[in-house]
Design an enzyme around this catalytic site. Structure first.
Site, PDB file in Angstrom:
ATOM      1  N   ARG A 199       0.841  -1.201   0.000  1.00 21.82           N
ATOM      2  CA  ARG A 199       0.000   0.000   0.000  1.00 21.82           C
ATOM      3  C   ARG A 199       0.874   1.248   0.000  1.00 21.82           C
ATOM      4  NH1 ARG A 199      -4.460   2.185   4.398  1.00 21.82           N
ATOM      5  NH2 ARG A 199      -4.512   4.289   3.563  1.00 21.82           N
ATOM      6  N   ASN A 201     -11.080  -3.487  -0.896  1.00 27.01           N
ATOM      7  CA  ASN A 201     -10.940  -2.387  -1.834  1.00 27.01           C
ATOM      8  C   ASN A 201      -9.984  -2.719  -2.964  1.00 27.01           C
ATOM      9  OD1 ASN A 201     -12.607  -0.231  -1.356  1.00 27.01           O
ATOM     10  ND2 ASN A 201     -11.452   0.425   0.439  1.00 27.01           N
ATOM     11  N   CYS A 259     -19.459  -0.400   0.794  1.00 25.83           N
ATOM     12  CA  CYS A 259     -18.662   0.738   1.224  1.00 25.83           C
ATOM     13  C   CYS A 259     -19.552   1.560   2.146  1.00 25.83           C
ATOM     14  CB  CYS A 259     -18.241   1.577   0.022  1.00 25.83           C
ATOM     15  SG  CYS A 259     -17.192   2.963   0.494  1.00 25.83           S
ATOM     16  N   HIS A 261     -16.360   5.426  -4.369  1.00 27.78           N
ATOM     17  CA  HIS A 261     -15.423   6.539  -4.192  1.00 27.78           C
ATOM     18  C   HIS A 261     -15.533   7.562  -5.324  1.00 27.78           C
ATOM     19  CE1 HIS A 261     -12.673   4.160  -1.204  1.00 27.78           C
ATOM     20  NE2 HIS A 261     -13.927   4.232  -0.823  1.00 27.78           N
ATOM     21  N   TYR A 312     -13.800  11.294  -1.617  1.00 30.63           N
ATOM     22  CA  TYR A 312     -12.695  10.986  -2.520  1.00 30.63           C
ATOM     23  C   TYR A 312     -12.648  11.916  -3.726  1.00 30.63           C
ATOM     24  CZ  TYR A 312     -11.599   6.859   0.171  1.00 30.63           C
ATOM     25  OH  TYR A 312     -11.212   6.020   1.179  1.00 30.63           O
TER      26      TYR A 312
END
Lengths: 424, 424, 424, 424
Positions: free
Chosen positions: A94, A148, A169, A199, A245
């Protein structure tokens, strides 16, 4: 009601106690007798299983059995719901997803932009393996996906398997939370139109107890929503409540500058927090959720997951915003494109509600990102470097080919060991 | 065939002699007896009328009458075709369209990006006035529109009037020219699928004499196409021939850097060239097109315009790529969205050919730009600063709200005297 | 231009000399050096080959080679165009297609209603075999299909093979012929919108030299069109020119009564005429088309076939009305549904023109018949008695289940030896 | 919850006590304090108001106020729900709707076929007047429409006004009732897909407690459904549960013969029953619903009406099958076409659920009838005899022009005094 078995895949996640707690509280409507905790990281699994046992006992829920598992087949067998929250490559990858794009002057983020694509590339093969196991050996089960990027995962699973899946979500709840806070009303009284992608969604036409809110009230909701990261002025100008987002789209340069100033990415922060959390989990004296978990963020997922599971199990229908293939719910997007929209969920599964058109000010942005998503899913499944380049060219946050090409090379190289489908 | 009258609106343009020459050459199929030259700039009109007279006499075409006009009503009355090539605000405003975005680190270009929006804002009211004149007083006439941005102009005219209009651009010919050059075949033997928007189009499935070209041949065509400005490698990766204007999308940073390095914009170059050209036009000894005209660029328009006029007038159908409302020709775009697609043109007007789907790698980009275009047209018609902001947020080359807001303020201010519809 | 080979499948048809004559006349644009005449009926083939030879020699066209064949593979190999006009079961089965429905008080017709379905059932397997031969061994060839019901045949071929096919009917020319006759103008100057299915089509918006005809002129065209079989008053009320086959829908009872009164079906008449024609063909002294051929009807097919072949071969594009899969040309019908619409045909193949909406007064009827057609094609391919029943229930001319069930039993029984795909 | 006022338009209907009873029983969730009973027939209104008063008192519901009204304005003002059940022309005209088509050998029925069209012609102007009153003076009210043909009424109201309307029919409940009966399960546990038009709908994919029923179970449900009028064998063959009104399509000849044999139409029976019912209503001793009401038929409407009103008022969402404009819920039908589909109803209004495609075996029939409906609505609004003819030609149960023309003449003549919009 029959008692039921649930499995949690990726149970080594620090989120696991939240879903365990939710299941414990909802026993009257979701009569779980066994939760299988599955993870390939045996160390974290051991810590988590022990902690969850203490936690359940502490809250007086001794009758739920907890079973650790390291094998997918065992975890899926007999489970009514398969809750998935896997993180292929862990926080280390990540952090690379975040840092590498940043080097090229681009948004580096876990789910948005080039970083999100790499997460999808690592995760889709794993999720497809799981979904095929469900499809073949437990076809009535439901995958309750937290993993995700949930939109891309759900699109891959629905295109390449017949497994039931709801892509979740907590973002679908946010417009209600903002409104509740701004107008001091209970969140349950708030409804709104909602359409887009995970998002990348927009709420409009907010109502409280069925009455449309006034322009002034909208401005107060906008103020609350602005704390999510998109400027108040932009929210007011659009007359839409965007997903937080959208800050990466509407304040790109500012977000990049802010990250560069802080000098550490969210992934690095999370890594530190998680180490702290796991130290506590590992402590035999810890019987409640650690304080540090609040700093971890991401709460609310379990609320959505529990809504979906209750609606399916009890056949008490619920209107939940989930990720699911479009069919004809949203005009202008392909039928097989996974979208994030209000659905009616019951024992009969997911029924889409026909959306109003995507708002006139943002439908092109949604289409552009959906195009990227479809290309990224295909690239992930086929292991195609060429399609991965197409995906980056199609992504509004990348697009420039002179950046996309070297960026892609570096990203693929940094993920080499997690991308068996690519010939790297 | 009856003799016919044609009018040229914006006849003070340096391009006018090209269309005059084309009409002179095509007299056998387009029997023009009078060309009305209309412009509001009386000085340029006088020079141009005099030059065109000399030019026509020189090429032995004394029988075509040339009539100068400064009044729209007079020009439209009785004309079979109304050729439009207006430039509201002239080169001075064009230079601002280019320079102001550049200050914000954005593409500054005549038709693409924020600059193109300002050109649309200045031009749409003027073109709507013209189209309403046609609609009311000469409804059988055809507007043959060269005026840029031709997609937005055509969308405004088709949404707000019933006038016949064909929105032209030479860009639809380019893939044929590239192929002809690369493979040494006549351009007439080359066909291809083609879809998108003006200056945002993609050709695919190239055929020579009906046979699909090979992969190797495609690479050679790509090499020719790359001279337009999009890198060879990107063209090869996409397996599509993009409009040269895609360089602003795929090589954004490079294009900005190049302009900054040169230190003068294309508009400034054109301004200088045009002064030279007009000096020559004004010289009573000049009877042929000045050499400098070649440096002016943009040739090919008249070829498309003549094709359309011939097909309508003679009812000899032609397949021409024009800008026209979509209906159901291109999937995924709104029905009223003007698109640039192959059509069959005849006395019966424009018949759209059903397109293949937009290519899988670029449909989202096309949708994003179309969304901007539709917002920009509405902003231009209503004079709405709010919709203008929506348009910039929707534009892939702007999007960042922190830039869009001050940029819009500056652009509107710089165009104040040309935007009566906005309350500035 | 290279010389080319053409094959005619079902060459024992009495129509064959018409296509042979057409090919002879068009040698300058279609340089045929060999025509393969293929039929499984060796007797008729022998007669036809000999007559065509005499006929070609008589009109001075000795250089075209005629080759008889009884084998599909030989006929298809190397042919640029494969002209198909097969009649499985011959006139004997046609007469049953007509007579059996009539017994149940229903329209008995070769292409319309239950009779047409049986013709499709017998023919589709044969045509699929041919199309697969083309697909595998001569994929660049074009099937030029005359075989009825051409809409269903074309749908089966395009759904189940990748062979190129144009489904032809002279019906697309009729509105032009009616207009030409009524208004004394050349048919080439007439254009019109046109949409629907084979034998279920509607023309509208008729123009002569690009000018819309007046209401009075329409009434005169309606008068001419009414000779096709639909009443003048109905044509006037609809303001559409229907295919003559609409008489079976708008004058059902009258048509049934008329056939019952005559006491012999069209098939029986044709059988008699054909015997007469073949006697003449067989006579070595006959070197021109027999007089009786005019009474056979159906002329005009070869005109359409030659237009298509010329457009493909010479790449001189033609606007021809053909049967082809819809894609998005006609709104409201499935994408894979074969429709009869204006197309632009060239070396690049068939390009559909975007249709206006189906007329407001008839779109439901077109959908109803298309639903029947799609069910009938599936029934034919799968040999499904159940789907055959669905098809009859969906057919506007049958629908009543109490009739459909016994009717289907009798029809299947009567066609037993021609329906190997059904387990009868 | 605020107490609320409801009005019943056409309160002279024999059904009124059913809705009154329902409202009395549901007081806890629908706190009605006043019911306005409005009718233009003062005599029936007086009888009904008096009876309903006695009835309410008898069941101990003295606190609900009953107010008679003969004026639309008064009835609509302040009402939260406007329940409409008007019958323009009364049973006398209904009987003509039934008898006149029968003379021409066609189905004569209140809502299906030519008779239903006449009912729509008489009723649409009255309902539009009411809807415009709601739109202008009580725009938050909901019209709860029972009035037949409910699909056409709802389409007229939604096309020509902005009033909220739910077009109701108990038919959406039938598949659940059949299944419950056949399988001995509670109706609430049964769910199914459902799509089509009012009185032309099809249920499929039946589930009990979320589990798909078996083929054998379907056959038992088919047996129960067959009592509705469509043959068991046809239901089995289609694997769909059709509306009972499909008997008029699948057993046309049989239905006509049966009516002719009985010698009296349903309207004549109802007329007799209603006279009996009203004698009882008028008797001051009658305080409960008369026995004869059961023979009147049509029960279940109030159940649907109460579901809708409760869901809107309490914002406890319900899945109800209603008639509402399509948008994109059902593929292949126009966006503005009113369809009968499952919706989610809450304070936010009607949210359509995305339907599966219309079943492959019946989509054409649905389209054909919808085409008729749209033409009939336009004919009714514009008073156009020409469009009325188009509507009959488009109707699958009429179609034959030789019948349609004289039939239309006779129907219009017989309704002359109820059709002010037509110039008769």
């Amino acid at each position: 009601m029959d008692p039921m078995k649930i499995s949690v895949i990726g149970a080594g996640s620090s989120y696991t106690p939240e879903i365990i707690e939710g299941l414990a509280k909802e026993r009257s409507s979701l009569p779980v007798y066994e939760i299988v905790l599955m993870d390939i990281d045996e160390h974290r699994l051991e810590i988590m299983t022990a902690f969850c046992r203490r936690f359940l006992d502490h809250i007086g829920c001794t009758e739920i059995r907890l079973t650790p598992a390291t094998n997918l087949k065992d975890a899926v067998a007999g489970s009514r719901f398969v809750v998935t929250q896997v993180r292929v490559g862990g926080n280390q990858q990540r952090i690379l997803d975040e840092k590498i794009p940043l080097k090229y002057g681009l948004i580096g983020q876990e789910t948005t932009g080039a970083g999100g694509m790499m997460k999808a590339f690592r995760t889709i093969p794993v999720m497809l393996e799981l979904a095929k196991e469900v499809e073949q050996n437990n076809p009535d089960a439901w995958i309750i996906n937290y993993t995700n990027p949930t939109g891309l995962i759900t699109e891959a699973v629905t295109k390449y398997t017949k497994a039931n899946i709801a892509g979740l979500c907590s973002g679908g709840l946010f417009p209600g939370w903002y409104t509740a806070k701004a107008l001091s009303v209970p969140a349950e009284t708030v409804t709104y139109d909602y359409a887009g992608l995970n998002h990348l969604s927009f709420a409009s036409n907010i109502r409280v107890n069925g009455r449309a809110i006034s322009e002034d009230e909208f401005d107060r909701v906008a103020e609350a929503a602005a704390r999510g990261g998109v400027d108040y002025n932009i929210i007011r100008a659009l007359r839409l409540i965007p997903s937080p987002y959208l800050q990466y789209y509407y304040h790109t340069a500012r977000r990049i500058a802010a990250t560069q100033k802080v000098g550490r990415t969210r992934g690095e922060e999370v890594l530190a927090i998680e180490q702290e959390i796991f130290r506590e989990y590992a402590d035999p004296k810890t019987v409640t959720k650690p304080e540090a978990l609040k700093r971890r963020g991401g709460g609310g997922y379990s609320q959505v997951a529990l809504s979906v599971m209750k609606a399916v199990w009890t056949d008490q229908p619920a209107r939940v915003i989930v990720n699911t293939p479009n069919r004809s719910a949203v005009r202008g997007l392909p039928e097989d494109a996974v979208v994030e929209i209000p659905c009616r969920i019951s024992a009969a599964g997911i029924e889409r509600l026909v959306s109003t058109h995507l708002p006139a000010s943002v439908w092109g942005l949604v289409a552009a990102v959906k195009n990227y998503e479809q290309l990224a899913v295909e690239a992930a499944v086929r292991g195609s470097r060429e399609l991965a380049l197409h995906a980056l060219l199609a992504h509004p946050l990348v697009r420039d080919a002179d950046t996309a090409r070297p960026l892609l090379d570096e990203l693929l190289e940094a993920n080499r060991s997690y991308l068996p489908q690519f010939s790297l």
